[in-house]
Design a protein around this motif. Structure first.
Motif, mmCIF file in Angstrom:
data_model
loop_
_atom_site.group_PDB
_atom_site.id
_atom_site.type_symbol
_atom_site.label_atom_id
_atom_site.label_comp_id
_atom_site.label_asym_id
_atom_site.label_seq_id
_atom_site.Cartn_x
_atom_site.Cartn_y
_atom_site.Cartn_z
ATOM 1 N N LYS A 194 0.842 -1.198 0.000
ATOM 2 C CA LYS A 194 0.000 0.000 0.000
ATOM 3 C C LYS A 194 0.886 1.260 0.000
ATOM 4 C CE LYS A 194 -2.734 1.401 3.496
ATOM 5 N NZ LYS A 194 -3.553 1.118 4.696
ATOM 6 N N MET A 195 1.930 1.216 0.835
ATOM 7 C CA MET A 195 2.819 2.377 0.924
ATOM 8 C C MET A 195 3.597 2.566 -0.367
ATOM 9 S SD MET A 195 4.136 2.152 4.854
ATOM 10 C CE MET A 195 4.967 3.731 4.857
ATOM 11 N N VAL A 196 4.041 1.437 -0.953
ATOM 12 C CA VAL A 196 4.788 1.526 -2.215
ATOM 13 C C VAL A 196 3.897 2.120 -3.302
ATOM 14 C CG1 VAL A 196 5.762 0.120 -4.072
ATOM 15 C CG2 VAL A 196 6.473 -0.272 -1.715
ATOM 16 N N ASP A 197 2.632 1.662 -3.360
ATOM 17 C CA ASP A 197 1.705 2.198 -4.359
ATOM 18 C C ASP A 197 1.523 3.705 -4.166
ATOM 19 O OD1 ASP A 197 1.411 -0.303 -5.358
ATOM 20 O OD2 ASP A 197 -0.504 -0.713 -4.366
ATOM 21 N N PHE A 202 3.602 5.739 -2.732
ATOM 22 C CA PHE A 202 4.851 6.403 -3.111
ATOM 23 C C PHE A 202 4.949 6.523 -4.628
ATOM 24 C CE2 PHE A 202 9.294 6.143 -4.435
ATOM 25 C CZ PHE A 202 9.850 7.201 -3.733
ATOM 26 N N ASN A 203 4.612 5.437 -5.334
ATOM 27 C CA ASN A 203 4.732 5.433 -6.790
ATOM 28 C C ASN A 203 3.833 6.477 -7.434
ATOM 29 O OD1 ASN A 203 6.629 3.460 -6.736
ATOM 30 N ND2 ASN A 203 5.259 1.784 -7.300
ATOM 31 N N SER A 204 2.622 6.664 -6.885
ATOM 32 C CA SER A 204 1.756 7.662 -7.512
ATOM 33 C C SER A 204 2.175 9.077 -7.104
ATOM 34 C CB SER A 204 0.281 7.395 -7.185
ATOM 35 O OG SER A 204 0.102 7.280 -5.810
ATOM 36 N N ALA A 205 2.796 9.216 -5.934
ATOM 37 C CA ALA A 205 3.228 10.548 -5.502
ATOM 38 C C ALA A 205 4.491 11.000 -6.229
ATOM 39 C CB ALA A 205 3.445 10.572 -4.001
ATOM 40 N N THR A 206 5.368 10.052 -6.570
ATOM 41 C CA THR A 206 6.615 10.404 -7.250
ATOM 42 C C THR A 206 6.717 9.631 -8.560
ATOM 43 O OG1 THR A 206 7.694 8.690 -5.984
ATOM 44 C CG2 THR A 206 7.969 10.935 -5.186
ATOM 45 N N PRO A 207 6.104 10.178 -9.626
ATOM 46 C CA PRO A 207 6.072 9.450 -10.910
ATOM 47 C C PRO A 207 7.468 9.123 -11.435
ATOM 48 C CG PRO A 207 4.778 11.497 -10.994
ATOM 49 C CD PRO A 207 5.488 11.501 -9.688
ATOM 50 N N ASN A 208 8.474 9.880 -11.031
ATOM 51 C CA ASN A 208 9.808 9.634 -11.573
ATOM 52 C C ASN A 208 10.543 8.495 -10.872
ATOM 53 O OD1 ASN A 208 9.760 11.296 -13.684
ATOM 54 N ND2 ASN A 208 11.361 12.714 -12.943
ATOM 55 N N LYS A 253 9.504 -1.283 -7.253
ATOM 56 C CA LYS A 253 8.951 -2.620 -7.473
ATOM 57 C C LYS A 253 9.345 -3.468 -6.276
ATOM 58 C CE LYS A 253 9.181 -6.216 -10.882
ATOM 59 N NZ LYS A 253 10.182 -7.018 -10.199
ATOM 60 N N MET A 254 8.346 -4.033 -5.600
ATOM 61 C CA MET A 254 8.653 -4.739 -4.356
ATOM 62 C C MET A 254 8.584 -6.254 -4.541
ATOM 63 S SD MET A 254 6.966 -4.195 -0.615
ATOM 64 C CE MET A 254 5.413 -4.985 -0.903
ATOM 65 N N ASN A 255 9.586 -6.955 -4.010
ATOM 66 C CA ASN A 255 9.574 -8.421 -3.988
ATOM 67 C C ASN A 255 9.598 -8.887 -2.539
ATOM 68 O OD1 ASN A 255 9.794 -8.226 -6.711
ATOM 69 N ND2 ASN A 255 11.799 -9.206 -6.872
ATOM 70 N N ILE A 256 8.684 -9.789 -2.203
ATOM 71 C CA ILE A 256 8.620 -10.314 -0.832
ATOM 72 C C ILE A 256 9.069 -11.769 -0.830
ATOM 73 C CG2 ILE A 256 7.111 -10.791 1.118
ATOM 74 C CD1 ILE A 256 5.290 -8.579 0.177
ATOM 75 N N TYR A 257 9.998 -12.113 0.048
ATOM 76 C CA TYR A 257 10.436 -13.500 0.211
ATOM 77 C C TYR A 257 10.257 -13.887 1.670
ATOM 78 C CZ TYR A 257 12.839 -12.470 -4.172
ATOM 79 O OH TYR A 257 13.120 -12.097 -5.451
ATOM 80 N N ARG A 258 10.136 -15.173 1.942
ATOM 81 C CA ARG A 258 10.182 -15.607 3.341
ATOM 82 C C ARG A 258 11.579 -15.276 3.852
ATOM 83 N NH1 ARG A 258 8.995 -20.863 5.098
ATOM 84 N NH2 ARG A 258 10.887 -21.364 3.981
ATOM 85 N N SER A 266 13.834 7.665 2.875
ATOM 86 C CA SER A 266 13.454 8.855 3.622
ATOM 87 C C SER A 266 11.933 8.991 3.699
ATOM 88 C CB SER A 266 14.100 10.072 2.958
ATOM 89 O OG SER A 266 13.291 11.193 3.083
ATOM 90 N N TRP A 267 11.262 8.815 2.557
ATOM 91 C CA TRP A 267 9.808 8.950 2.497
ATOM 92 C C TRP A 267 9.131 7.900 3.383
ATOM 93 C CZ3 TRP A 267 5.734 5.848 1.204
ATOM 94 C CH2 TRP A 267 4.502 6.482 0.991
ATOM 95 N N PHE A 268 9.626 6.652 3.279
ATOM 96 C CA PHE A 268 9.001 5.545 4.001
ATOM 97 C C PHE A 268 9.114 5.746 5.513
ATOM 98 C CE2 PHE A 268 7.468 1.148 3.155
ATOM 99 C CZ PHE A 268 7.405 0.681 4.441
#
Lengths: 314, 447
Positions: free
Chosen positions: B75-78, B80-86, B90-95, B350-352
């Motif tokens: 949710k946060m990545v999404d 961030f992506n819409s707030a900073t188009p540049n 891309k997030m990858n989740i592993y155990r 920084s944003w996160f």
């Protein structure tokens, strides 16, 4: 033999009268078998031979692939594993013993139960295909699915099995119960695979032999001992070898069902190798452990092939 | 990064052979190489991530948030992506287990992510192995100071005097209790026990009603964490001050483990508790008090049949002591020197961290004090007891190879709680082995 066959094959295949030049045939013919073997050779060299040799090289170092220094220790890793009281020897031989216990307990069951199932499924009855599929079905599941499933079925305090038994047997947290669980789960899971191999073997035994036996007045039991079993011998040898190797490589079941508990009692050799090599990044010791395990397994395989061959000879 | 995305276009056989041959030789090369000296720090990151003015880039973010926190992170990545188009993340989740075998290999072969998150106690190992690089410039650009954080969390990001981690959160152990069952048993559901006497009194009342009220889990999650908390409460510690010796077999350790084992022996807990069974039993009303991680707060909130409360960890010993850990942002080592990506990664960190209040919704305590004091976080009532306990949280010392050492501890807790070994004997033999491993690690990592 192979060379002459290959040489004559294209000549025979050549359409009437048009003889290709002798040199062309010989050259193509000589290379043909090797070309057919090449794809596998590439895979074998790339994924078995090179890693195998490289793994041995790794086992001669105090190896962590991320650290700049990988000191050469010669056979130090092996010597440590054979020295009581060293950091890894206790863990390693406990893990080898756990692997041995699991193999000894599971292999006989994985030889006999699938054979019984295959004999049943080889008879003609309505719904046979359905039952063949049912017995094979668990094998399709991944070990993660099976492990999690059984963890909840066998949980000592909140599991289904103990709920019906009305007594909190420690199926996953104490031996010998944990071994019963691990072996039982593995038999349920992989029985279908061996059964299918047996089934193929059973269908290869000529019906005439059974007819001849029946003419000689053999009972069902006689037929089984004197026709079915001898007819299955090559299949049996394959199943035995493959099952021993699979059992000795057991990892997922312990990892998911018991977590090695109690303590490290049900931690198998492969589980320890994985922890040492990938968890602690001590690839040198882990490689040495794998090589000792591999040598033991080779010895066992040679032994059982010899034993079965000798019986065949007599 | 196109290399990491699954390819949907059909592979021709020629292409497949070319690819697999390439992978094979790359692996062989990676296996033989690896002795070249890596860069000592991250590629120059411009202004350390205070802002980003570069061209459009895509950065890759790896983590092990496999639970509900993965959804929050996405949710946060999404956002961030819409707030900073540049900058597109891309997030990858592993155990986590896979994460720590994949990350070093990916970094080594030059395919590592641009940003990653990991636990505080994993950072020294990865720093020593050159998987992650220092990011002092980020801390400086963001003007982060020790006083902004709980001191232990801040210092935990340091290794050999350099900063490797920017703290995101603290996640600690707390007391989860089944209010419904407490009420049925005649206990006040609004007064969970907070000291030893109250705890034992409550357990006796529950026992009288046929309820085993404090299931003791024999595994690291969360029996191992329970032991560590108790060890600190009784005045002990895991290591001596120079981290040369494991000291969990001290009197404090024996007291702590004996207390846990006695819960089993005296029937306040069943024997042979399976993995997670203590927590599942809390949720279905068979267990009443569970020493559990903050990360389960959202899960118990969904229960309909039982109401579960959360409280600070009971003080069984004379001191405050709570197990906890912290997620921190790290920068994996990169072989290519892409200043734009490096700068974009820093801006993302920084944003996160500034927006860690959203992150707190996945049941974590923000690492920054100002966020903990914010109205937004205060409104998350179930998390407050965990935030209050952060002052008592101890973290493992900042040295590499900690995982190997603590495994020994968790194995001995397992043996003792399963009644296979006497607590003192179990702790003593595991501490001896751990001390040997500590010394091995000192040599191996050159510390």
């Amino acid at each position: 033999m192979a060379v002459t066959d290959a040489r004559s094959a294209p000549a025979r295949a050549a359409p009437g009268g048009r003889e290709p030049s002798r040199g062309g045939v010989r050259r193509g013919g000589l290379l043909t078998p090797y070309l057919f073997l090449l794809p596998y050779l590439v895979l074998f060299v790339g994924f078995v031979l090179i890693p195998g040799v490289f793994g041995f090289w790794v086992s001669l170092h105090d190896y962590n692939y991320l650290l700049p220094g990988k000191p050469w220790v010669g056979f130090g890793n092996y010597v440590d594993l054979f020295t009581p009281g060293s950091r890894d020897s206790g863990d390693f031989w406990r893990a080898m013993a756990a692997t041995g216990i699991f193999t000894v307990l599971s292999v006989p069951l994985l030889l006999v139960c699938p054979l019984a199932v295959a004999l049943l499924l080889n008879r003609t009855f309505p719904g046979r295909s359905f039952f063949r599929a049912v017995f094979f079905a668990p094998y399709v599941l991944g070990v993660a699915v099976v492990g999690v499933l059984f963890r909840f079925i066998l949980d000592p305090n909140i599991g289904l099995v103990n709920y019906y038994l009305g007594h909190p047997f420690p199926w996953t947290t104490a031996v010998p119960w944990a071994w019963v669980s691990l072996v039982g789960m593995t038999v349920w899971w992989t029985l279908g695979f061996n059964a299918i191999i047996y089934l193929a073997g059973l269908q290869d035994i000529p019906v005439e032999l059974y007819e001849a036996a029946r003419v000689d007045g053999a009972s069902r039991w006689d037929e089984f001992w004197n026709v079915t079993l001898p007819g299955l011998r090559p299949v049996l040898m394959f199943v035995l070898t493959v099952t021993i190797l699979a059992s000795a490589n057991m990892f997922g079941q312990s990892y998911l069902l018991t977590h090695g508990a109690p303590g490290t009692t049900t931690r198998t050799a492969i589980m320890l190798v994985a922890q040492t090599g990938f968890g602690s990044n001590r690839q040198g010791v882990a490689a040495a452990m794998s090589y000792i395990l591999a040598v033991v397994l080779m010895a066992v395989s040679v032994l059982n092939i010899r034993l079965l061959q000798r019986r065949e000879g007599s | 990064m196109p290399e990491n995305s699954p390819r949907s276009d059909a592979l021709s056989r020629r292409r497949f052979l070319a690819l697999s041959g390439g992978v094979g030789s790359a692996m062989a090369l990676a296996a033989c190489g690896g002795t070249s000296t890596p860069p000592a720090s991250a590629p120059a990151g411009g202004n350390g991530g205070a802002n980003y003015n570069g061209p459009k880039v895509e950065i890759v973010f790896w983590n092990g948030f496999t639970g509900s926190d993965g959804q929050t992170a996405q949710k946060m990545v999404d956002q961030f992506n819409s707030a900073t188009p540049n900058i597109q993340v891309k997030m990858n989740i592993y155990r986590w287990e896979d994460f720590f075998s994949k990350l070093p290999a990916a970094v080594q072969s030059g395919n590592g992510p641009d940003v990653a998150a990991m636990h505080l106690d994993d950072m020294p190992t990865q720093a020593a192995q050159n998987v992650i690089v220092p990011l002092d410039d980020v801390a400086k650009a963001l003007d982060l100071k020790e006083s902004d954080f709980s001191p232990a969390v801040w210092k935990g990001g340091l290794y050999k005097g350099k900063r490797y981690g920017i703290p995101i959160d603290v996640h600690d152990l707390g007391l989860f209790y089944n209010k419904t069952v407490m009420q049925q048993a005649g206990l006040d559901p609004n007064k969970p026990p907070q000291n030893k006497d109250d705890y034992m009194a409550a357990l006796d009342i529950l026992k009288g009603k046929g309820i085993q009220g404090s299931w003791v889990p024999p595994f690291q999650f969360t029996g191992g964490f329970m032991f560590e908390s108790l060890l600190w409460q009784f005045g002990g510690d895991i290591f001596d001050s120079g981290v040369t010796k494991a000291t969990w077999d001290s009197d404090a350790g024996v007291q702590a483990l004996t207390w846990m084992v006695d819960l089993v022996k005296k029937g306040y807990s069943p024997a042979n508790v399976g993995q997670d069974a203590d927590y599942l039993a809390l949720k279905n009303g068979k267990n009443v008090f569970n020493w559990q991680g903050i990360w389960q707060v959202n899960d118990v909130a969904t229960l309909k049949t039982f109401e579960i409360g959360t409280a600070p960890l009971p003080k069984i010993g004379p001191n405050g002591g709570v197990w906890g850990n912290s997620h921190q942002f790290v920068l994996p080592r990169k072989t290519s020197n892409d200043a734009n990506k490096a700068n974009a990664s820093r801006y993302f960190i920084s944003w996160f961290t500034k927006n860690a209040n959203i992150w707190a919704q996945s049941a974590k305590v923000p690492a920054r004090k100002d966020l903990v004091d914010s109205q937004e976080f205060k409104s998350m009532t179930a998390l407050q007891s965990f935030a209050a306990d952060v002052q008592y949280v101890h973290y493992p010392p900042s040295i590499p190879g900690m995982g190997d050492v603590l495994t020994e501890l968790y194995n001995s807790v397992n043996n003792a709680v399963l009644l296979k070994q006497d607590p003192a004997a179990a702790l003593q033999s595991s501490a001896q082995r751990a001390t040997k491993i500590l010394q091995d690690n000192k040599k191996k990592y050159g510390i």
